[in-house]
Motif scaffolding. Sequence first.
Motif, short mmCIF file in Angstrom:
data_model
loop_
_atom_site.label_atom_id
_atom_site.label_comp_id
_atom_site.label_asym_id
_atom_site.label_seq_id
_atom_site.Cartn_x
_atom_site.Cartn_y
_atom_site.Cartn_z
N GLU C 36 42.18 47.15 38.58
CA GLU C 36 43.31 46.25 38.39
C GLU C 36 43.71 46.16 36.91
N ALA C 37 42.74 46.37 36.03
CA ALA C 37 43.03 46.26 34.60
C ALA C 37 43.99 47.34 34.11
N GLN C 40 47.59 45.58 35.75
CA GLN C 40 48.06 44.24 35.41
C GLN C 40 48.92 44.20 34.15
N LEU C 43 52.45 45.02 34.93
CA LEU C 43 53.08 43.93 35.68
C LEU C 43 53.42 42.77 34.74
N ASP C 44 52.54 42.51 33.81
CA ASP C 44 52.78 41.40 32.87
C ASP C 44 54.03 41.66 32.03
N LYS C 47 57.00 40.81 34.36
CA LYS C 47 57.07 39.56 35.10
C LYS C 47 58.00 38.54 34.44
N ASP C 60 51.78 37.18 39.22
CA ASP C 60 51.86 38.60 39.58
C ASP C 60 50.51 39.28 39.48
N ALA C 61 49.49 38.59 39.97
CA ALA C 61 48.15 39.17 39.94
C ALA C 61 48.01 40.19 41.05
N VAL C 62 47.61 41.39 40.67
CA VAL C 62 47.52 42.48 41.64
C VAL C 62 46.09 42.63 42.15
N GLU C 63 45.97 42.91 43.43
CA GLU C 63 44.67 43.19 44.03
C GLU C 63 44.71 44.59 44.63
N ILE C 82 50.35 41.89 45.85
CA ILE C 82 50.72 40.81 44.92
C ILE C 82 51.23 39.64 45.75
N ALA C 133 53.74 48.27 39.80
CA ALA C 133 52.32 48.43 40.11
C ALA C 133 52.01 49.87 40.49
#
Lengths: 333, 333, 333, 333
Positions: C36-37, C40, C43-44, C47, C60-63, C82, C133
């Motif tokens: 994820e690092a 993210q 995405l940041d 956002k 907008d935390a992605v898994e 997300i 993403a």
Amino acid sequence: MNTFGRFFRVTTFGESHGPAIGAVVDGCPAGMPLSEADIQPLLDRRKPGGPLSSPRAEADAVEILSGVFEGRTTGTPIALLIRNRDVRSGDYDALRDLFRPGHADYTYLQRYGLRDHRGGGRSSGRETAARVAAGAVAMAVLGGFGVAVSGSVLSVHGISDPERFDDEVRAAQARGDSVGGIVEVRASGVPAGLGSPVFGKLDAAIAGAMMGIGAVKGVEIGEGFGAADLYGSENNDAMDRTGFLSNHAGGVLGGISTGQEILVRVAVKPTPSIALPQRTVDTSGAEREISIGGRHDPCIAFRLVPVAEAMLSLVLVDALLEQKAYGRGMSLE
Amino acid sequence: MNTFGRFFRVTTFGESHGPAIGAVVDGCPAGMPLSEADIQPLLDRRKPGGPLSSPRAEADAVEILSGVFEGRTTGTPIALLIRNRDVRSGDYDALRDLFRPGHADYTYLQRYGLRDHRGGGRSSGRETAARVAAGAVAMAVLGGFGVAVSGSVLSVHGISDPERFDDEVRAAQARGDSVGGIVEVRASGVPAGLGSPVFGKLDAAIAGAMMGIGAVKGVEIGEGFGAADLYGSENNDAMDRTGFLSNHAGGVLGGISTGQEILVRVAVKPTPSIALPQRTVDTSGAEREISIGGRHDPCIAFRLVPVAEAMLSLVLVDALLEQKAYGRGMSLE
Amino acid sequence: MNTFGRFFRVTTFGESHGPAIGAVVDGCPAGMPLSEADIQPLLDRRKPGGPLSSPRAEADAVEILSGVFEGRTTGTPIALLIRNRDVRSGDYDALRDLFRPGHADYTYLQRYGLRDHRGGGRSSGRETAARVAAGAVAMAVLGGFGVAVSGSVLSVHGISDPERFDDEVRAAQARGDSVGGIVEVRASGVPAGLGSPVFGKLDAAIAGAMMGIGAVKGVEIGEGFGAADLYGSENNDAMDRTGFLSNHAGGVLGGISTGQEILVRVAVKPTPSIALPQRTVDTSGAEREISIGGRHDPCIAFRLVPVAEAMLSLVLVDALLEQKAYGRGMSLE
Amino acid sequence: MNTFGRFFRVTTFGESHGPAIGAVVDGCPAGMPLSEADIQPLLDRRKPGGPLSSPRAEADAVEILSGVFEGRTTGTPIALLIRNRDVRSGDYDALRDLFRPGHADYTYLQRYGLRDHRGGGRSSGRETAARVAAGAVAMAVLGGFGVAVSGSVLSVHGISDPERFDDEVRAAQARGDSVGGIVEVRASGVPAGLGSPVFGKLDAAIAGAMMGIGAVKGVEIGEGFGAADLYGSENNDAMDRTGFLSNHAGGVLGGISTGQEILVRVAVKPTPSIALPQRTVDTSGAEREISIGGRHDPCIAFRLVPVAEAMLSLVLVDALLEQKAYGRGMSLE
């Protein structure tokens, strides 16, 4: 709809009694030697005229229209053209409004609202000449990877002794009937690792390719339907340091090639065109009796062998190119 | 590779022991009522926990993440999510470096250079839950067209009497072994005219869909392999003014539906995970003996029924949408 | 329809005010470090929440749901999720039956017969978070090939001095209006030879990718529209032994990369959501006046930069994988 | 790679100096009247020989090889063949080892490792004759839906007065140089609702189609790059009960057609083949000077008009068939 493959893409065209049939092969690697001489012998194996086949006399001479320069493929589409010559559409006039049992006449009309009735039009087995031509290009690619494909008739009308095939077919033909058979195709030299789960499995692609040949009603890999009657302890292929100790799987596990021989069998239905009288209807719904003359193979399994080889070759080249794209990680080399 | 279909497109994702599995359904017609309640019962039919199946206790609760607004599909992608809950990856630690016979362990490693060994990773039967969820959406579409799909186990280890299935499976399980079987799937209400020659044939799509289910080693339509032993006069389906007089073809002629019932049978191999000791090797090539514990179905045919129904449903919806595109000539109506 | 790419395939899903948005990445090479690092930070950048952007407060935390095992890609689909958090659908109640000028409200209704009006539903710019993403995964692949992609805003409302961008945007916003701009994206390190004539050209893929971003109304490569005003002697890129002496072509000739920098510019229309009153109609056809409140960027060009970078990255990875399949002739190495 | 479209699929083949070029059109609705007479006039518009174009004298006579029976399309592939006649490959002998500036010579060699240098091989503008032939079939389909496509040259070398085009081109040609231009294409009668978000947007498909024409370096829809300089209040298209009050959008909103005219402009670079001496290298890397004789159009924009019309037609038919599949909900009617 008329294109096969994702990486090695073959588009075929043409009707039985139209001006020509052919194929466009897109995605063939560049730099490969190729000429008509690589394709014609395969077409000759398939073409009509043998003792157990239709007497239609087609030369099936192939012309390469594009994609080859100074004897080598250029990476651009390879168009293959086969002119239809011995077209006797008049033979089919009587069938213009009739649905031949076991044929696609009824379904094409349902699908398209009209149909080219001459010799079955697009549904004719003649379309497979284009597949064989394209398959010949695929075989040339496979040869460069050390892969060889070959097929044979395993049984005819339930008889598995090749010496009796001829008698069985002629006996049916003499009665105005036809017989089915089983064809086996094998591929050797296939590297392990081909095929893409979960919807791009190698065996799924093979099954689709085989069932897409006219007259094929069943496909099995390795033990096939026999596996349904086995114990797991019988059907599993154990390994030792030399590799697999058996090949019940037929060369595919989890949709990916194991490196063993690929084994495929297909069930071929009896030729639907028979001289014996059959009940049917015409396009107006009136009941009719039909007896099909013309030029037909009493057992299509024999001429289906090179078609099945071609389709397996197309699937394998597709998988090889796919593996080139994905198989070696983060390098263009 | 992980997308199925051309018009009704399903992309699945997820591993057996990862955080979740799921599917994205793209191409579902807009305006159709849909909620989790349409999907969950199908998942419940497939899920583990029955007396003859793996004791893994998954709720398999599905969540619709998108594509539905106020109870109706919007025409945008329908994402379906199923979280994995009862993951006991520790059960698989001993198998980390071993190739289980009959499994995809060896081939995945050949294909990708590494693999998620926990529960088979992507090659696990668990992946089929995503197919069943997507298939439930397809069935909802089919319902609107009057098409119904249903399947059943025809035989287990060669035995076709359903009253003896349970005994046969338990007996094998008691010995640490497993058995195969044959599954039949039928579709009724299918209109004539579905399927696109020559590489988009309905039966070819069905064969590819079925062979792409893990453990399936053979597919046949209608008479299937039996057709190879028949005369043309026996196998052809005659017609009278009421329609076809038989259905040896299994509802498909020339790759196009006839309007009759679609009949498909698939051969399911015996579950490869068995407790009986088997010879294998590890990733270093050293010879090992393996006995597989964990949670496994001794006969996978039963849980494969809803998966086969789902895959047939996906093929049929795809063909229906295709026919909408091409089937009615020059009008947007 | 919701899948992008042929070799590196990205399927996105999700609506602005639904439970979640996300993407499934299929075809990522196996063995690549990914977490994820890696996603993210991209995405940041995209956002909402910056001084010139919508105040919608999404983490907008992605898994990563699948496709990664012990920190490396496995070659199986990578599902990215997300969750939508700061959903204030009530803001949109007044717009339920209105067609916002410059928005897709009218066309979605024409297309699908119904629509999710909340925040624009699927047509919302929020969908681009899923692209970013997926693009982050593509960038990770590109990094392994030495390719870097970066973008910037070239002009805002015709002003090309970055120091004046902020004033220009705030001035428009203060009047209840919005402004457009031009975004440039460049890719360096792209090897020569990417792209497939004639319908798989690299520049065609780039143009389609860029025009498919909401609000983009024009795309140009290299000299672009300026080339229409040049002589051939000015526009041609001469060569000497060191390579090309200029890059009017923008890194693509005949649809294939030259090995030079890829240069793309896109025209971004002014944000259609403005507070100034506009004439429109409702779904019943009645004339209405509309003034759009809610949370909107007065100039979308800034947040479009990471989206354009993502799309260019997706195109380039696709072309790289394609070149792996076809580019090195008859070898699996 | 050489196939365009998802529903109305066109595969082209052929090199400038090979035996033939052509196209296979797959997915054309059945029952449509079609003959060579529907195609030839479009080819005649594109063909060389006009006062401002190459003097190569090709009849460009098209032959329909399949897919038409008794004057109507059958739903099967329509193969179109155009033989090359006036091939003077000797003109290109001197260019065999040279990279022509602005041409694809260098990139094809990088891509494929070899190339057909005669007349540019596959990269030749001659390939577009196959597109025009296929586009003529698409236009016939569009005609049935009431859609008309037409294009024109908007400007040449920055001059927008058509009366001065001829002088400008001849002046450049007299100096051994060439000029670029801008082409506009419009489609009227397009129904609202065509195009599929988010990766099947109508404008994205148009942009890809246009940028995929050789010599095109930019594409814009509606206001295009001009929109970047506008306020939202200027660029939005307001509505009243009669419909849209302006068409800044160019007929597409959110990737879906609005029902207004589709407006597309493309930037055409100056013909790269010029007589003026240019610096280049040969395949061994040695520096050379090149002056290109042979038969070339000094401004390719004029002959590009029918090609752009063809490509827009292909995109629109594709979208129409897609809409037939998805647009009317749960019915086969």
